[in-house]
Design an enzyme around this catalytic site. Structure first.
Site, mmCIF file in Angstrom:
data_model
loop_
_atom_site.group_PDB
_atom_site.id
_atom_site.type_symbol
_atom_site.label_atom_id
_atom_site.label_comp_id
_atom_site.label_asym_id
_atom_site.label_seq_id
_atom_site.Cartn_x
_atom_site.Cartn_y
_atom_site.Cartn_z
ATOM 1 N N SER A 49 -2.674 -6.819 0.731
ATOM 2 C CA SER A 49 -2.443 -7.422 2.043
ATOM 3 C C SER A 49 -3.233 -8.712 2.147
ATOM 4 O O SER A 49 -4.446 -8.685 2.350
ATOM 5 C CB SER A 49 -2.858 -6.440 3.141
ATOM 6 O OG SER A 49 -2.024 -5.313 3.093
ATOM 7 N N LEU A 50 -2.550 -9.815 2.009
ATOM 8 C CA LEU A 50 -3.223 -11.112 1.914
ATOM 9 C C LEU A 50 -3.389 -11.762 3.297
ATOM 10 O O LEU A 50 -4.490 -12.026 3.734
ATOM 11 C CB LEU A 50 -2.396 -12.002 0.985
ATOM 12 C CG LEU A 50 -3.099 -13.109 0.246
ATOM 13 C CD1 LEU A 50 -4.327 -12.635 -0.492
ATOM 14 C CD2 LEU A 50 -2.123 -13.774 -0.730
ATOM 15 N N HIS A 51 -2.297 -12.099 3.930
ATOM 16 C CA HIS A 51 -2.238 -12.570 5.321
ATOM 17 C C HIS A 51 -2.816 -13.954 5.578
ATOM 18 O O HIS A 51 -2.626 -14.508 6.668
ATOM 19 C CB HIS A 51 -2.903 -11.585 6.298
ATOM 20 C CG HIS A 51 -2.423 -10.180 6.143
ATOM 21 N ND1 HIS A 51 -1.083 -9.843 6.142
ATOM 22 C CD2 HIS A 51 -3.083 -9.012 5.947
ATOM 23 C CE1 HIS A 51 -0.954 -8.539 5.975
ATOM 24 N NE2 HIS A 51 -2.149 -8.014 5.843
ATOM 25 N N CYS B 283 3.285 0.141 11.478
ATOM 26 C CA CYS B 283 1.964 0.668 11.181
ATOM 27 C C CYS B 283 1.173 1.080 12.422
ATOM 28 O O CYS B 283 0.842 0.260 13.261
ATOM 29 C CB CYS B 283 1.195 -0.406 10.418
ATOM 30 S SG CYS B 283 -0.471 0.031 10.015
ATOM 31 N N CYS C 206 6.761 6.312 3.659
ATOM 32 C CA CYS C 206 5.510 5.589 3.888
ATOM 33 C C CYS C 206 4.513 6.593 4.445
ATOM 34 O O CYS C 206 4.776 7.232 5.459
ATOM 35 C CB CYS C 206 5.796 4.472 4.888
ATOM 36 S SG CYS C 206 4.327 3.613 5.453
ATOM 37 N N CYS D 177 -8.733 3.559 10.809
ATOM 38 C CA CYS D 177 -9.118 2.725 9.669
ATOM 39 C C CYS D 177 -10.354 1.932 10.032
ATOM 40 O O CYS D 177 -10.487 1.445 11.160
ATOM 41 C CB CYS D 177 -7.983 1.768 9.298
ATOM 42 S SG CYS D 177 -8.370 0.752 7.846
ATOM 43 N N GLU E 191 0.779 9.322 10.751
ATOM 44 C CA GLU E 191 2.230 9.260 10.717
ATOM 45 C C GLU E 191 2.766 9.051 9.308
ATOM 46 O O GLU E 191 2.065 8.563 8.424
ATOM 47 C CB GLU E 191 2.705 8.103 11.595
ATOM 48 C CG GLU E 191 2.270 6.780 11.044
ATOM 49 C CD GLU E 191 2.170 5.685 12.087
ATOM 50 O OE1 GLU E 191 2.326 5.983 13.271
ATOM 51 O OE2 GLU E 191 1.934 4.539 11.694
ATOM 52 N N ASN F 211 4.496 -6.913 14.053
ATOM 53 C CA ASN F 211 4.994 -5.945 15.014
ATOM 54 C C ASN F 211 4.003 -5.871 16.161
ATOM 55 O O ASN F 211 2.917 -5.319 15.997
ATOM 56 C CB ASN F 211 5.121 -4.584 14.317
ATOM 57 C CG ASN F 211 6.252 -3.811 14.907
ATOM 58 O OD1 ASN F 211 6.335 -3.643 16.113
ATOM 59 N ND2 ASN F 211 7.135 -3.344 14.046
ATOM 60 N N CYS G 227 -8.484 -4.852 10.895
ATOM 61 C CA CYS G 227 -7.709 -6.109 10.870
ATOM 62 C C CYS G 227 -7.198 -6.418 12.286
ATOM 63 O O CYS G 227 -6.817 -5.525 13.025
ATOM 64 C CB CYS G 227 -6.537 -5.999 9.907
ATOM 65 S SG CYS G 227 -7.060 -5.646 8.230
ATOM 66 N N CYS H 249 -3.573 -5.296 13.450
ATOM 67 C CA CYS H 249 -3.157 -3.941 13.100
ATOM 68 C C CYS H 249 -3.596 -2.944 14.169
ATOM 69 O O CYS H 249 -4.781 -2.873 14.508
ATOM 70 C CB CYS H 249 -3.752 -3.552 11.751
ATOM 71 S SG CYS H 249 -3.432 -1.835 11.319
HETATM 72 N N1 SAH Z 1 -4.654 -0.476 4.719
HETATM 73 C C1 SAH Z 1 -3.671 -0.860 3.794
HETATM 74 C C2 SAH Z 1 -2.380 -0.086 3.927
HETATM 75 C C3 SAH Z 1 -1.895 0.243 5.304
HETATM 76 S S1 SAH Z 1 -1.339 -1.102 6.276
HETATM 77 C C4 SAH Z 1 -3.412 -2.350 3.870
HETATM 78 O O1 SAH Z 1 -3.895 -2.999 4.796
HETATM 79 O O2 SAH Z 1 -2.745 -2.848 2.979
HETATM 80 C C5 SAH Z 1 0.216 -1.484 5.537
HETATM 81 C C6 SAH Z 1 0.712 -2.886 5.793
HETATM 82 O O3 SAH Z 1 1.103 -3.046 7.171
HETATM 83 C C7 SAH Z 1 -0.333 -3.935 5.508
HETATM 84 O O4 SAH Z 1 0.180 -4.988 4.759
HETATM 85 C C8 SAH Z 1 -0.682 -4.388 6.895
HETATM 86 O O5 SAH Z 1 -1.208 -5.664 6.867
HETATM 87 C C9 SAH Z 1 0.612 -4.286 7.635
HETATM 88 N N2 SAH Z 1 0.480 -4.286 9.094
HETATM 89 C C10 SAH Z 1 -0.510 -3.746 9.826
HETATM 90 N N3 SAH Z 1 -0.287 -3.958 11.144
HETATM 91 C C11 SAH Z 1 0.850 -4.628 11.249
HETATM 92 C C12 SAH Z 1 1.599 -5.147 12.349
HETATM 93 N N4 SAH Z 1 1.218 -4.963 13.609
HETATM 94 N N5 SAH Z 1 2.741 -5.811 12.081
HETATM 95 C C13 SAH Z 1 3.160 -5.976 10.810
HETATM 96 N N6 SAH Z 1 2.498 -5.517 9.735
HETATM 97 C C14 SAH Z 1 1.354 -4.852 9.939
HETATM 98 FE FE1 SF4 Z 2 -6.710 -0.840 7.970
HETATM 99 FE FE2 SF4 Z 2 -4.595 -1.799 6.636
HETATM 100 FE FE3 SF4 Z 2 -4.637 -1.778 9.333
HETATM 101 FE FE4 SF4 Z 2 -6.217 -3.461 8.003
HETATM 102 S S1 SF4 Z 2 -3.971 -3.461 8.006
HETATM 103 S S2 SF4 Z 2 -6.840 -2.186 9.746
HETATM 104 S S3 SF4 Z 2 -6.779 -2.244 6.235
HETATM 105 S S4 SF4 Z 2 -4.638 -0.012 8.001
#
Ligand code: SAH
Ligand code: SF4
Length: 377
Positions: free
Chosen positions: A226-228, A351, A109, A116, A96, A308, A120, A123
């Protein structure tokens, strides 16, 4: 065999690549530049329409090359102007791209992989698993399509740029697809391509340390990490890659990147998960992490992202007052904090979400097909 498969999709070549491609056809560099402009600045896919290229060159190109976007599976437009396209990349996979218009900018974006491999916990792309890397052509195709499609729709201003910023924050981990990412980024930055400045193109990564160093050397665009989580055990459980590149190594890599970054800060993304990483003690630990070597917190920006939700994640978005309390701890200590607005809520523009739905549907279709095949007629 598909006749296109032996041909090259020119969307995947950066300027230098196109110069080499044209040289192999016996053409001079300035011809490659003209061709590159036709493709990216004018959005033309038909060689016959490239009127200032010699007829003989157009014929040669038609034999060995083509310019093609990805088929659009669905398009959803939100009330707030956000548009989300889902592109078919074959084999039951979809990726997307999301267009996000704002007052002073318009961001696209885009995705770098189908699925992937990082996995995570929060995600939905990660939950789908990894299918394959996108080619440079497939990465650029998302921008090429969106930019020129929007121009076509807003017919009165055809040459006016529609997309001012690109973020690699769609599906996939861009730094795990480095070889294809680099030419795609170069086309975004090239004056004869999209002409975006390095500060307007952002690569977001979950923290692949050696590749962050390579990005700094090869195409130092803006970096988002992406720290989290502020501590290793928690980050291990949210971003499994942390076991390979723990926080101390990641933070050191961020500091190194800073020397090459187009601006004097790195952006950290932090997805707010209720009861998991959103408490005052997490905020304090994050502050300590950002200020590890006592140099202050002026070198970073923190972007808090409301989680989300998606089915079966087992996670919940933080309450607004928890987000505010968390932000306050950091703001009071001088950190630049933004809370990401949720855009395109009504179209699931987060995402991996729409692609997940389609993938499930595709699987359902395949399952039905198998059942049908199994039943003797
Ligand atoms: N793989 C890369 C880029 C794609 S994800 C990364 O992880 O940085 C882009 C951003 O969306 C990242 O910061 C990720 O942590 C965030 N993201 C993924 N799933 C999400 C969700 N369900 N709610 C909010 N942010 C999310
Ligand atoms: Fe992959 Fe980024 Fe999603 Fe983590 S947050 S699973 S690195 S797309």
């Amino acid at each position: 065999m598909n006749s296109a498969s032996s041909k090259t999709n020119l969307l995947g070549l950066d300027h230098e690549g196109l110069v080499a491609f044209c040289a192999a056809l016996g053409e001079k560099k300035f011809r490659a530049t003209q061709l590159y402009r036709w493709i990216h600045q004018r959005g033309v896919a038909d060689f016959e329409a490239m009127s200032d290229l010699a007829k003989s060159l157009r014929a040669k190109l038609a034999e060995c090359a083509y310019i093609q976007a990805l088929p659009v599976l669905t398009e959803r437009a939100s009330r707030d102007g956000t548009i989300k396209w889902l592109f078919d990349v074959g084999g039951g996979n979809a990726v997307e791209a999301v267009f996000i218009p704002e007052k002073d900018r318009a961001t696209l974006c885009i995705s770098s992989q189908a699925g992937c491999a990082i996995g995570c916990r929060f995600c939905s792309t990660g939950h789908q698993g990894f299918s394959r890397n996108l080619t440079a052509a497939e990465i650029v195709a998302q921008l090429w399509y969106a930019e020129h499609e929007l121009r076509r729709r807003r017919r009165h201003k055809t040459s006016e740029r529609q997309i001012s910023n690109v973020v690699m924050m769609g599906m996939g981990e861009p730094l795990q697809n480095f070889g294809q990412l680099v030419p795609a980024l170069r086309t975004m930055l090239d004056d004869n391509g999209y002409g975006l400045s390095r500060r307007r193109v952002t690569v977001s990564t979950s923290g692949i340390v050696p590749m962050m160093d390579r990005l700094a050397q090869q195409v130092p665009v803006a970096l988002a990490v992406s720290l989290h989580a502020p501590q290793d055990p928690l980050r291990d459980s949210l971003v499994p890659l942390n076991k390979k590149y723990p926080l101390a190594e990641l933070m050191a890599a961020c500091r190194r990147y800073l020397q090459y970054a187009p601006r004097d800060f790195i952006t950290f993304e932090y997805c707010m998960l209720a009861g998991v990483n959103d408490q005052p003690e997490h905020a304090q630990a994050l502050l300590d992490l950002l200020n590890t070597d006592g140099l202050g917190v002026g070198w970073c920006k923190l972007n808090l992202i409301p989680f989300n939700p998606f089915p079966d994640s087992g996670l919940v978005c933080s309450a607004p007052h928890d987000v505010q309390a968390f932000a306050k701890v950091l703001l009071d200590a001088g950190v630049v904090v933004t809370v990401r607005k949720t855009r395109g809520d009504d179209i699931d523009a987060a995402c991996g979400q729409l692609a997940g739905e389609v993938k499930d549907r595709t699987r359902a279709v395949v399952r039905m097909q198998r059942k049908r095949d199994a039943v003797p007629l």
